[in-house]
Scaffold this motif. Structure first.
Motif, PDB file in Angstrom:
ATOM      1  N   ALA A 154      12.179 -73.424 -32.982  1.00  0.00           N
ATOM      2  CA  ALA A 154      11.893 -73.078 -31.587  1.00  0.00           C
ATOM      3  C   ALA A 154      10.766 -72.072 -31.432  1.00  0.00           C
ATOM      4  CB  ALA A 154      13.159 -72.536 -30.931  1.00  0.00           C
ATOM      5  N   ILE A 155      10.659 -71.100 -32.326  1.00  0.00           N
ATOM      6  CA  ILE A 155       9.692 -70.017 -32.123  1.00  0.00           C
ATOM      7  C   ILE A 155       8.247 -70.506 -32.185  1.00  0.00           C
ATOM      8  CG2 ILE A 155       8.787 -67.905 -33.168  1.00  0.00           C
ATOM      9  CD1 ILE A 155      11.677 -67.064 -33.687  1.00  0.00           C
ATOM     10  N   PRO A 156       7.821 -71.222 -33.238  1.00  0.00           N
ATOM     11  CA  PRO A 156       6.416 -71.673 -33.235  1.00  0.00           C
ATOM     12  C   PRO A 156       6.112 -72.679 -32.129  1.00  0.00           C
ATOM     13  CG  PRO A 156       7.602 -72.580 -35.119  1.00  0.00           C
ATOM     14  CD  PRO A 156       8.498 -71.569 -34.507  1.00  0.00           C
ATOM     15  N   VAL A 157       7.038 -73.603 -31.886  1.00  0.00           N
ATOM     16  CA  VAL A 157       6.795 -74.598 -30.831  1.00  0.00           C
ATOM     17  C   VAL A 157       6.786 -73.925 -29.464  1.00  0.00           C
ATOM     18  CG1 VAL A 157       7.691 -76.681 -29.723  1.00  0.00           C
ATOM     19  CG2 VAL A 157       7.784 -76.454 -32.213  1.00  0.00           C
ATOM     20  N   GLY A 158       7.744 -73.025 -29.235  1.00  0.00           N
ATOM     21  CA  GLY A 158       7.818 -72.355 -27.944  1.00  0.00           C
ATOM     22  C   GLY A 158       6.614 -71.475 -27.674  1.00  0.00           C
ATOM     23  N   VAL A 159       6.170 -70.719 -28.674  1.00  0.00           N
ATOM     24  CA  VAL A 159       5.000 -69.858 -28.489  1.00  0.00           C
ATOM     25  C   VAL A 159       3.752 -70.710 -28.296  1.00  0.00           C
ATOM     26  CG1 VAL A 159       3.533 -68.133 -29.585  1.00  0.00           C
ATOM     27  CG2 VAL A 159       6.010 -67.921 -29.730  1.00  0.00           C
TER      28      VAL A 159
ATOM     29  N   ALA B  34      -1.040 -58.230 -26.615  1.00  0.00           N
ATOM     30  CA  ALA B  34      -0.748 -57.489 -25.392  1.00  0.00           C
ATOM     31  C   ALA B  34       0.610 -57.853 -24.811  1.00  0.00           C
ATOM     32  CB  ALA B  34      -1.840 -57.744 -24.355  1.00  0.00           C
ATOM     33  N   ALA B  35       1.081 -59.067 -25.088  1.00  0.00           N
ATOM     34  CA  ALA B  35       2.369 -59.529 -24.551  1.00  0.00           C
ATOM     35  C   ALA B  35       3.463 -59.550 -25.601  1.00  0.00           C
ATOM     36  CB  ALA B  35       2.195 -60.931 -23.957  1.00  0.00           C
ATOM     37  N   VAL B  36       3.259 -58.847 -26.721  1.00  0.00           N
ATOM     38  CA  VAL B  36       4.180 -58.978 -27.845  1.00  0.00           C
ATOM     39  C   VAL B  36       5.586 -58.511 -27.508  1.00  0.00           C
ATOM     40  CG1 VAL B  36       3.630 -56.711 -28.833  1.00  0.00           C
ATOM     41  CG2 VAL B  36       4.409 -58.562 -30.333  1.00  0.00           C
ATOM     42  N   SER B  37       5.730 -57.515 -26.645  1.00  0.00           N
ATOM     43  CA  SER B  37       7.075 -57.033 -26.324  1.00  0.00           C
ATOM     44  C   SER B  37       7.877 -58.110 -25.601  1.00  0.00           C
ATOM     45  CB  SER B  37       6.999 -55.766 -25.472  1.00  0.00           C
ATOM     46  OG  SER B  37       6.371 -56.022 -24.231  1.00  0.00           O
ATOM     47  N   GLY B  38       7.257 -58.767 -24.626  1.00  0.00           N
ATOM     48  CA  GLY B  38       7.944 -59.839 -23.916  1.00  0.00           C
ATOM     49  C   GLY B  38       8.202 -61.042 -24.791  1.00  0.00           C
ATOM     50  N   ILE B  39       7.250 -61.357 -25.681  1.00  0.00           N
ATOM     51  CA  ILE B  39       7.433 -62.489 -26.591  1.00  0.00           C
ATOM     52  C   ILE B  39       8.586 -62.225 -27.552  1.00  0.00           C
ATOM     53  CG2 ILE B  39       6.343 -63.819 -28.430  1.00  0.00           C
ATOM     54  CD1 ILE B  39       3.672 -63.375 -27.007  1.00  0.00           C
ATOM     55  N   PHE B  40       8.629 -61.018 -28.095  1.00  0.00           N
ATOM     56  CA  PHE B  40       9.710 -60.685 -29.025  1.00  0.00           C
ATOM     57  C   PHE B  40      11.056 -60.690 -28.306  1.00  0.00           C
ATOM     58  CE2 PHE B  40      12.423 -57.826 -31.462  1.00  0.00           C
ATOM     59  CZ  PHE B  40      12.249 -58.325 -32.747  1.00  0.00           C
ATOM     60  N   ALA B  41      11.086 -60.226 -27.087  1.00  0.00           N
ATOM     61  CA  ALA B  41      12.329 -60.257 -26.322  1.00  0.00           C
ATOM     62  C   ALA B  41      12.806 -61.696 -26.116  1.00  0.00           C
ATOM     63  CB  ALA B  41      12.132 -59.568 -24.977  1.00  0.00           C
ATOM     64  N   SER B  42      11.873 -62.621 -25.903  1.00  0.00           N
ATOM     65  CA  SER B  42      12.260 -64.026 -25.753  1.00  0.00           C
ATOM     66  C   SER B  42      12.850 -64.572 -27.047  1.00  0.00           C
ATOM     67  CB  SER B  42      11.050 -64.865 -25.325  1.00  0.00           C
ATOM     68  OG  SER B  42      10.135 -65.068 -26.395  1.00  0.00           O
TER      69      SER B  42
ATOM     70  N   SER C 219       9.239 -70.344 -21.811  1.00  0.00           N
ATOM     71  CA  SER C 219       9.177 -69.844 -20.444  1.00  0.00           C
ATOM     72  C   SER C 219       9.022 -68.331 -20.404  1.00  0.00           C
ATOM     73  CB  SER C 219      10.441 -70.267 -19.679  1.00  0.00           C
ATOM     74  OG  SER C 219      10.391 -69.820 -18.348  1.00  0.00           O
ATOM     75  N   LEU C 220       9.839 -67.619 -21.174  1.00  0.00           N
ATOM     76  CA  LEU C 220       9.751 -66.159 -21.181  1.00  0.00           C
ATOM     77  C   LEU C 220       8.438 -65.682 -21.801  1.00  0.00           C
ATOM     78  CD1 LEU C 220      13.427 -65.244 -22.154  1.00  0.00           C
ATOM     79  CD2 LEU C 220      12.385 -65.215 -19.888  1.00  0.00           C
ATOM     80  N   SER C 221       7.985 -66.358 -22.859  1.00  0.00           N
ATOM     81  CA  SER C 221       6.723 -65.971 -23.483  1.00  0.00           C
ATOM     82  C   SER C 221       5.547 -66.233 -22.545  1.00  0.00           C
ATOM     83  CB  SER C 221       6.523 -66.728 -24.798  1.00  0.00           C
ATOM     84  OG  SER C 221       7.526 -66.405 -25.736  1.00  0.00           O
ATOM     85  N   GLU C 222       5.584 -67.351 -21.832  1.00  0.00           N
ATOM     86  CA  GLU C 222       4.503 -67.661 -20.894  1.00  0.00           C
ATOM     87  C   GLU C 222       4.456 -66.654 -19.754  1.00  0.00           C
ATOM     88  OE1 GLU C 222       2.406 -69.194 -17.549  1.00  0.00           O
ATOM     89  OE2 GLU C 222       4.603 -69.093 -17.606  1.00  0.00           O
ATOM     90  N   ASP C 223       5.625 -66.220 -19.301  1.00  0.00           N
ATOM     91  CA  ASP C 223       5.654 -65.196 -18.247  1.00  0.00           C
ATOM     92  C   ASP C 223       5.044 -63.887 -18.751  1.00  0.00           C
ATOM     93  OD1 ASP C 223       6.858 -66.945 -16.503  1.00  0.00           O
ATOM     94  OD2 ASP C 223       8.892 -66.246 -16.921  1.00  0.00           O
ATOM     95  N   ALA C 224       5.345 -63.531 -20.006  1.00  0.00           N
ATOM     96  CA  ALA C 224       4.786 -62.300 -20.573  1.00  0.00           C
ATOM     97  C   ALA C 224       3.271 -62.409 -20.730  1.00  0.00           C
ATOM     98  CB  ALA C 224       5.438 -62.003 -21.920  1.00  0.00           C
ATOM     99  N   MET C 225       2.778 -63.572 -21.153  1.00  0.00           N
ATOM    100  CA  MET C 225       1.336 -63.754 -21.311  1.00  0.00           C
ATOM    101  C   MET C 225       0.618 -63.778 -19.974  1.00  0.00           C
ATOM    102  SD  MET C 225       1.250 -66.648 -24.318  1.00  0.00           S
ATOM    103  CE  MET C 225       2.207 -66.434 -25.819  1.00  0.00           C
ATOM    104  N   SER C 226       1.244 -64.375 -18.967  1.00  0.00           N
ATOM    105  CA  SER C 226       0.613 -64.430 -17.646  1.00  0.00           C
ATOM    106  C   SER C 226       0.511 -63.046 -17.019  1.00  0.00           C
ATOM    107  CB  SER C 226       1.413 -65.355 -16.724  1.00  0.00           C
ATOM    108  OG  SER C 226       1.399 -66.686 -17.220  1.00  0.00           O
ATOM    109  N   ALA C 227       1.378 -62.117 -17.456  1.00  0.00           N
ATOM    110  CA  ALA C 227       1.335 -60.753 -16.917  1.00  0.00           C
ATOM    111  C   ALA C 227       0.204 -59.915 -17.505  1.00  0.00           C
ATOM    112  CB  ALA C 227       2.674 -60.058 -17.159  1.00  0.00           C
ATOM    113  N   VAL C 228      -0.445 -60.398 -18.575  1.00  0.00           N
ATOM    114  CA  VAL C 228      -1.569 -59.670 -19.169  1.00  0.00           C
ATOM    115  C   VAL C 228      -2.753 -59.720 -18.212  1.00  0.00           C
ATOM    116  CG1 VAL C 228      -3.183 -59.600 -21.108  1.00  0.00           C
ATOM    117  CG2 VAL C 228      -0.779 -60.185 -21.504  1.00  0.00           C
ATOM    118  N   PRO C 229      -3.373 -58.592 -17.876  1.00  0.00           N
ATOM    119  CA  PRO C 229      -4.483 -58.588 -16.903  1.00  0.00           C
ATOM    120  C   PRO C 229      -5.665 -59.430 -17.381  1.00  0.00           C
ATOM    121  CG  PRO C 229      -3.681 -56.359 -17.297  1.00  0.00           C
ATOM    122  CD  PRO C 229      -3.022 -57.235 -18.322  1.00  0.00           C
ATOM    123  N   ASP C 230      -6.304 -60.089 -16.447  1.00  0.00           N
ATOM    124  CA  ASP C 230      -7.479 -60.901 -16.771  1.00  0.00           C
ATOM    125  C   ASP C 230      -8.637 -60.047 -17.275  1.00  0.00           C
ATOM    126  OD1 ASP C 230      -6.348 -63.339 -16.198  1.00  0.00           O
ATOM    127  OD2 ASP C 230      -6.989 -63.322 -14.096  1.00  0.00           O
TER     128      ASP C 230
END
Length: 311
Positions: A95-100, A209-217, A174-185
């Protein structure tokens, strides 16, 4: 209208507004407290019967025993723990590599139109009943894996673990994508200004930059995998074995049992409510709760440590 009547209306309106705010505050507080009360109630209910179980079975024998044979009243939890860990590890590898990877595509590469189609389609996986996953693992996945020369039994750990991994992919993505989308442009634009490619920006700027949210997922998805029941019951079997985690390939081809499936077997077996077999369900539930609580606590610690705050 006189100034005095105007002041009375304003004063009355402010009092009503303050009363409504207090009411809303208490309603929201009760909503938040309800989750805590439910959690504490579940733990208390498990603990009462778990204490009764540990009066019949020594805690040392339970936590260090290598045999789980309820008919002989041998309640060593290690075979169930190793089976649970083996399923969780393999599911994470799926799940982790495919999900990320899916999250990176949705966040950085997909067009708005493609994202509007792919993300809901991916999250549909989370709505599929787990009994369907178990059926697919038993009837289709195991025969398919045998075509690659794998010597798999009818019930085996590999098929169950792969299907559990497929089940938790939407949570990771889903959770990783939300964390990545929160990174400022602005961070992305800074990378492009330095000549970085989209891939380099995705892997070298956005993911760190989104590693905390990704790890939480990851932690939340693995906690979900630990608690999965129907897939492992249908595809893995109900034979508790102490797996040798140093030789996983051999262990993956055989049947086994997890803590959740042992709980199902305990509650559905023809035993009295006062028997140690029935009470073992609560000891297993408390142990499982402690493991998932520890994982979620670890997730919060890591998320706080690596959290990035953007203005």
């Amino acid at each position: 209208m006189s100034n005095e009547s105007t002041r009375l209306q304003l004063s009355g309106g402010q009092k009503r507004r303050a009363a409504r705010e207090r009411l809303y505050r208490w309603i929201l507080f009760l909503s938040a407290a309800l989750s805590v009360v439910i959690t504490v109630s579940i733990v208390a209910a498990l603990a009462v019967d778990a204490v009764a179980f540990f009066r019949m079975v020594e805690p040392v024998a339970f936590f260090t025993g290598t045999e789980w044979i309820t008919s002989r009243e041998q309640f060593g939890v290690l075979p169930l723990v190793t089976g649970t860990l083996l399923v969780t590890i393999v599911a994470g590898l799926v799940a982790i590599p495919v999900g990320v990877g899916a999250a990176v595509y949705l966040s950085e590469y997909a067009t708005p139109r493609a994202k509007s189609v792919l993300k809901p389609g991916l999250e549909i996986l989370a709505g599929i009943p787990t009994v369907v996953y178990g059926y697919l693992a038993l009837i289709y996945l195991t025969p398919f894996l045998r075509t690659f020369g794998l010597d798999l039994g009818t019930f085996n750990v590999l098929s169950a673990a792969i299907m559990v991994g497929v089940m938790i992919i939407p949570m990771v993505s889903s959770l990783s994508e939300d964390a990545m989308s929160a990174v400022p442009d602005s961070l992305r634009q800074a990378g492009y200004a330095l000549g970085a490619t989209k891939y380099e920006v995705s892997t070298g700027v956005v993911i760190p930059a989104a590693v905390s949210g990704i790890f939480a997922s990851f932690i939340l998805a693995l906690s979900r995998a630990i608690g999965e029941t129907m897939i492992v019951v249908m595809a893995m079997g109900l034979r508790p074995r102490l797996f040798d985690l140093t030789s996983p390939l051999e262990s993956l081809s055989e049947s086994g049992q997890t803590m959740t499936s042992a709980m199902v077997q305990a509650v559905t077996s023809d035993v009295g409510a006062a028997s140690p077999t029935y009470k073992s369900m609560f000891a297993l539930g408390l142990t499982l709760f402690a493991i998932t609580f520890l994982m979620n606590f670890l997730s919060n610690v890591v998320a706080r440590h690596y959290r990035e705050e953007y203005q």
